[in-house]
Scaffold this active site. Structure first.
Site, PDB file in Angstrom:
ATOM      1  N   LYS A 173       3.086   3.523   5.144  1.00 54.85           N
ATOM      2  CA  LYS A 173       2.652   4.817   5.692  1.00 54.85           C
ATOM      3  C   LYS A 173       3.790   5.300   6.594  1.00 54.85           C
ATOM      4  O   LYS A 173       3.590   5.656   7.764  1.00 54.85           O
ATOM      5  CB  LYS A 173       1.328   4.626   6.459  1.00 54.85           C
ATOM      6  CG  LYS A 173       0.703   5.894   7.009  1.00 54.85           C
ATOM      7  CD  LYS A 173       0.080   6.778   5.941  1.00 54.85           C
ATOM      8  CE  LYS A 173      -0.382   8.093   6.536  1.00 54.85           C
ATOM      9  NZ  LYS A 173      -0.794   9.075   5.517  1.00 54.85           N
ATOM     10  N   ASP A 206      -2.105   6.428   1.215  1.00 56.79           N
ATOM     11  CA  ASP A 206      -3.210   7.314   0.811  1.00 56.79           C
ATOM     12  C   ASP A 206      -3.035   7.776  -0.635  1.00 56.79           C
ATOM     13  O   ASP A 206      -3.978   7.759  -1.440  1.00 56.79           O
ATOM     14  CB  ASP A 206      -3.366   8.498   1.778  1.00 56.79           C
ATOM     15  CG  ASP A 206      -2.052   9.034   2.319  1.00 56.79           C
ATOM     16  OD1 ASP A 206      -1.017   8.343   2.199  1.00 56.79           O
ATOM     17  OD2 ASP A 206      -2.039  10.141   2.868  1.00 56.79           O
TER      18      ASP A 206
END
Ligand code: NAD
Length: 338
Positions: A173, A206
């Site tokens: 991330k 994600d």
């Protein structure tokens, strides 16, 4: 001489599924001396300690354990036994294969991918606190060291190249947690040049979650940090039919603790409903780790054959005509011996 292996039955469905795994492993004829040790709520209730010193001593001595799931309190309660064990013995690589199994109705029957999760760092640092007595905010500290990120990325590339896999994907991330998760990306990018035969790419976590649901076969070996790996490996288990089917290994040096990906399943505990497949397949991984390759192959073939036949499988696989844990285990034992 029998090889000693620590057996941790754990809580909830743990004793039932580990008993199943022991029976299935013993059917292969491998000479193992099981040394039972307590952990989890059972240990807390009996000994006042969820991870007694005697259990740690047993694992330190045998170097190999087959473990059932252990209860970890949500919000409060004692520290996670799993996190403690993994840190105590530096079991830094959590290897969680997700493979479509014959006869199992699932989203992606032909899927075959492996999540390799860093097992000792990240947000599982056990460093959390309230900022004041009013509990107006909470802080958790995530730590990813360069050495641990190098170690897990190396493990993933070596795992992929030694097993003839085609690709490694690093998940991070780094757009938000630029340092904490940017580190594993930087290391993986650099190390990928040492493995020219392997494809390499990266995904933000994600996007990865969405792509795993939409088109998982584009991935092969996935390496990532602790929390992301925990979440994504459960997601991957869902792609191949559920938690009852996904095994896992916690590896560090010569040591290994083998267990199912699933937890204690309190909703079905004591009802003869638990699918023993994941912990039996963890037993297959354990036999491979111990060098019992023929026995591992025979046990895996027996599990796949029982699943494919579909007659003696638990209700998570066959809701209308499923059998109990014991009947499925007996079918696997008979198949190993036949
Ligand atoms: P869970 O994995 O126990 O259960 C999730 C769902 O999957 C439940 O509906 C359950 O019935 C089903 N399921 C799980 N294993 C199954 C099996 N073998 N056969 C058929 N169905 C199965 O997750 P949870 O309910 O979130 O967690 C329960 C407890 O387990 C918590 O205390 C958690 O901390 C602990 N846990 C332990 C481990 C471990 O020891 N390695 C891993 C995960 C969760």
């Amino acid at each position: 001489m029998a090889t000693p292996v620590t057996l941790i039955p754990g809580d909830g469905i743990g004793p039932a599924v580990t008993e199943a795994a022991v029976a299935a492993i013993e059917a292969t004829g491998v000479d193992i001396q099981w040394i039972e040790a307590l952990a989890g709520m059972t240990a807390f209730e009996e000994k006042g300690d969820p991870l007694p010193a005697s259990t740690l001593e047993s694992v330190a001595h045998t170097r190999v354990a087959l473990k059932g799931p252990c209860t970890t309190g949500v919000r409060g309660g004692f520290r996670s036994v799993n996190v403690h064990l993994r840190k105590e013995f530096s079991l830094y690589a959590n290897v969680r294969p997700s493979r479509g199994l014959p006869g199992v109705d699932c989203l992606y029957p032909g899927l075959d991918l492996v999540v390799i999760r860093e097992n000792t760092e990240g947000l599982y640092s056990n460093m959390e606190h309230w900022v004041d007595d009013q509990k107006s905010a909470a802080i958790a500290i995530g730590i990813n060291t360069r050495s641990a990120m190098e170690r897990i990325v190396r493990y993933a590339f070596e795992y992929a190249s030694s097993r003839g896999r085609r690709k490694v994907t690093v998940v991070h991330k780094a757009n938000i947690l630029k340092l904490l998760t940017g580190l594993i990306l930087e290391i993986a990018e650099t190390m990928s040049s040492e493995y020219p035969d392997l494809e390499f790419d990266d995904r933000i976590v994600d996007n990865m979650a969405m792509q795993l649901v939409m088109n998982p076969s584009q991935f092969d070996v996935i390496v990532t940090t602790n929390l992301f790996g925990d979440i994504l490996s459960d997601l991957c288990a869902g792609l191949i039919g559920g938690l009852g089917l996904a095994p896992g290994a916690n590896i560090g040096g010569d040591m290994g603790i083998f267990e199912a990906v699933h937890g204690t399943a309190p909703d079905i505990a004591g009802k003869d409903l638990a699918n023993p497949t994941s912990v039996i397949l963890a037993g297959v991984m354990m036999l491979e780790h111990m060098g019992h390759l023929d026995e591992a192959k025979r046990l895996e073939a027996a599990v796949l054959s029982v699943l494919e036949e579909g007659k003696y499988v638990t209700r998570d696989i066959n809701p209308t005509n499923g059998v109990g844990t014991k009947a499925m285990t007996q079918a696997i034992v008979d198949r190993v011996k036949s």
